[in-house]
Write an enzyme that holds these catalytic residues in place. Structure first.
Site, PDB file in Angstrom:
ATOM      1  N   TYR A  17       0.805  -1.230   0.000  1.00 24.63           N
ATOM      2  CA  TYR A  17       0.000   0.000   0.000  1.00 24.63           C
ATOM      3  C   TYR A  17       0.844   1.291   0.000  1.00 24.63           C
ATOM      4  O   TYR A  17       2.030   1.249   0.228  1.00 24.63           O
ATOM      5  CB  TYR A  17      -1.065  -0.003   1.075  1.00 24.63           C
ATOM      6  CG  TYR A  17      -0.690   0.071   2.540  1.00 24.63           C
ATOM      7  CD1 TYR A  17       0.605   0.157   3.000  1.00 24.63           C
ATOM      8  CD2 TYR A  17      -1.724   0.049   3.490  1.00 24.63           C
ATOM      9  CE1 TYR A  17       0.875   0.222   4.363  1.00 24.63           C
ATOM     10  CE2 TYR A  17      -1.459   0.113   4.849  1.00 24.63           C
ATOM     11  CZ  TYR A  17      -0.154   0.210   5.273  1.00 24.63           C
ATOM     12  OH  TYR A  17       0.107   0.273   6.596  1.00 24.63           O
ATOM     13  N   GLU A  18       0.171   2.366  -0.321  1.00 23.98           N
ATOM     14  CA  GLU A  18       0.803   3.686  -0.520  1.00 23.98           C
ATOM     15  C   GLU A  18       1.986   3.592  -1.490  1.00 23.98           C
ATOM     16  O   GLU A  18       3.051   4.143  -1.260  1.00 23.98           O
ATOM     17  CB  GLU A  18       1.195   4.315   0.818  1.00 23.98           C
ATOM     18  CG  GLU A  18      -0.034   4.787   1.575  1.00 23.98           C
ATOM     19  CD  GLU A  18       0.248   5.837   2.625  1.00 23.98           C
ATOM     20  OE1 GLU A  18       1.193   6.616   2.460  1.00 23.98           O
ATOM     21  OE2 GLU A  18      -0.519   5.872   3.610  1.00 23.98           O
TER      22      GLU A  18
END
Lengths: 380, 249
Positions: free
Chosen positions: A362-363
């Site tokens: 994620y990110e």
């Protein structure tokens, strides 16, 4: 060059450590198993000011530097990444984005309750068909004169249910591609917003992750952040800082697993001696320690550059990619050192290993970070 | 009403204790220093009282006898919520010396309630609070596990053999507090940590005074022998070891 932390930074580190050990450790396994959102823990964390710790005091934040934030994130993540991710989204993405780019009226209305911890925020960028490729936003914000009409679906949204304030990235001028994207502040209670079911995740199971559907959601024009078409730049700049948060989270996961493996290796005996006395285990511990030290230095350097108002996007990409990758390696080795005990829940390391995996995804996946890093190397 | 908390700067309770100079001095190297846990509980109770009796408690002051290296610990007390601090600039040599120094400041500042932890977790002398009460001729309650202000009256509970005493006292007075006085120490908030930098930390010079005691040497407890496992069927071996090795039967 000075590697000493200030007294305030040490105090924040200790406060985060005390909070994690006193409040989070006691039920972290149960919350993970049952996917329970840490409502009371987040309330206490916000009362202590951790959710808005980097925001300027004039907007009701703590006014701390990014180095303090890294230290706090590491301590919280050693025990419970599901809580750390709430802290990261609120600090790095929502509050920082608003403080840096929102106008004064927006800061007064939205940033203050977020920075003081009365409210939680969420950052809505990912879509079913636009994860790593953030330019391909399908969620639309149609310009209707006084307001935008928002339609579309956002995926994998951390804090989707617990947040009151959303920052939503959406496309207003598809012909302009990424230059037509806007960032809108949207109250979660606005008519037309519905949530998908809680995602049944592999790790960070007690964080609250949903998809969010927008069906003819009216958003006042005054809720747009920056000029028309600023949304993509806003998202990218915000994610530069967000990477420091997730890198620190990965670092904390690695450190937490390492500390448990080190302790266990000094207690567990095999072949007549504690297993740390076997070179195969001792060398694993050495490798883990070196990786963690490198990871910490990358996090702190990114934070230092940000605090010095120097460009930090490339360094934070390096930190995010390296910390996430070594978190996976270190937690895997921690499970290996624990043997069979590492594979059961009560020793925590299997949970840390599951949590580490998400930091690579994620990110911005590790692969996306390498795109950012390599492009910067090759651009001239 | 003004409350004073006497705080000691002590090694973290997980410190591995080592001695240097032929076992005559504690090895400070790499030691993390903290507020003495009993004193921190006393501070927590004072803050709880202030929260519950808005306006009745004018300020909470922490007082320490120590050199400048105690300042980070004092700042932590300010971050937790104390209003101001006084450091008496002297090495804390023994209980008598410390009590002498504290008594001077407490007299001058005219505190109403003075709280001391029951002991400090470094030298564990358990004597400063009692000495202080004698020097100041203030009433004191030792082993206090509860302190409250009810209708303007001080209520203190004291642990005694097999039960508790419930006491009232006039002001000023000294409570020597122990476990139970507060649930757990407070964690400083971000705002508290920021404001601690600007709260007053006054440094005053020590008055003349000499310690009564000096330390000749320290000795660590003997390390515990490894645990021996004996086959449950081998009672003869168990009796043999208890008799000849452990010498307990």
């Amino acid at each position: 060059m000075n590697f000493e932390f200030t007294e305030e930074q040490k105090m924040i580190q200790q406060a985060a450590k005390d909070f994690a050990e006193r409040e989070l450790l006691q039920d972290v396994i149960e919350r993970d198993e049952k996917s329970l959102f840490p409502t009371n823990h987040i309330k206490k964390l916000s009362e202590l000011g951790f959710l808005g710790m980097m925001t300027h005091p004039k907007y009701d934040g703590g006014g701390m530097d990014t180095i303090s934030y890294v230290l706090a994130m590491e301590e919280i993540s050693k025990i419970d990444s599901s809580v750390a991710v709430v802290m990261s989204v609120c600090n790095s993405l929502v509050n920082w984005g608003l403080e840096t780019y929102a106008n004064e009226a927006q800061k007064e209305k939205y940033l203050k309750p977020l920075a003081s911890g009365q409210k939680i925020g969420a950052f809505l960028l990912s879509e079913p068909e636009a994860g790593s490729d953030a330019t391909s936003q399908r969620t639309t914000a149609e310009d209707k004169g006084d307001y935008y009409l928002v339609n579309g679906t956002k995926n994998w949204i951390t804090n989707a249910n617990s947040a009151s304030t959303y920052i939503v990235i959406c496309q207003t001028h598809p012909d302009k591609k990424h230059k037509g994207i806007n960032a809108l502040i949207i109250d979660k209670n606005t008519p037309g917003i519905t949530l998908g079911p809680h995602e049944n995740k592999m790790g960070m199971r007690s964080s609250d992750t949903h998809s969010v559907m927008f069906n003819d959601v009216k958003v006042p024009k005054e809720n747009r952040i920056g000029e028309d078409g600023f949304g993509f730049t806003f998202a990218m700049k915000t994610l530069d800082g967000g990477r420091i948060g997730i890198a620190s989270q990965a670092l904390g996961i690695a450190q937490g697993a390492f500390e448990r493996a080190l302790k266990y290796s000094k207690e567990r005996k095999a072949f007549g001696t504690e297993i740390c006395n076997h070179q195969s285990v001792a060398f694993k511990l050495a490798d883990m320690a070196v990786k963690i030290e490198n990871a910490r230095n990358l996090c702190l350097k990114s934070a230092w550059l940000k605090d010095q108002h120097q460009p930090y996007g490339i360094m934070s990409a390096m930190a995010k990619q390296y910390c996430a990758d070594i978190a996976m390696e270190v937690t895997t080795e921690a499970v290996q050192i624990h043997g069979g005990y590492g594979y059961v829940k009560e020793y925590h390391v299997e949970r840390l290993m599951r949590e580490a995996k998400l930091t690579q995804i994620y990110e911005g996946t590790s692969e996306v970070q390498k795109i950012v890093i390599s492009r910067s190397l090759l651009k001239d | 009403m003004k409350i004073c908390i006497c705080i000691s700067n002590v090694p973290d309770t997980t410190t591995k204790i080592k001695f240097v100079n032929n076992n005559t001095a504690f090895d400070n190297a790499g030691v993390q220093w903290i507020i003495n846990p009993w004193d921190e509980l006393a501070l927590t109770r004072a803050l709880d009282l202030k929260d519950a009796n808005a306006g009745a408690i004018e300020k909470i002051t922490v007082v320490n006898v120590g050199l400048a290296d105690a300042d980070p610990t004092i700042r932590k007390a300010l971050a937790i919520g104390a209003d101001n601090a006084i450091r008496i600039n002297a090495e804390p040599k023994d209980a008598y010396f410390i009590a002498t120094q504290l008594a001077e400041v407490i007299k001058k500042e005219a505190f109403d309630i003075i709280l001391c932890g029951i002991e400090s977790c470094d030298y564990n002398g358990s004597t400063v609070g009692g000495m202080l009460a004698e020097m100041l001729a203030y009433p004191s309650v030792s082993s206090a596990s509860f302190l409250d202000i009810q209708n303007g009256q001080i209520i203190v509970k004291r642990e005694i053999d097999g039960g508790q005493e419930l006491l009232g006292t006039k002001l000023p007075f000294i409570a020597i507090v122990q476990k139970g006085i507060a649930k757990e120490p407070r964690i400083p908030s971000m705002r508290g940590i920021m404001t601690a930098k600007t709260k007053p930390l006054q440094v005053v010079e020590a008055v003349a005074g000499e310690p009564f005691l000096s330390y000749n040497s320290f000795e660590l407890p003997k390390s515990k022998a490894a645990c021996k496992k004996i086959d449950p069927e081998n009672v003869k071996e168990l009796v043999n070891l208890l008799h000849n090795e452990a010498k307990v039967i």
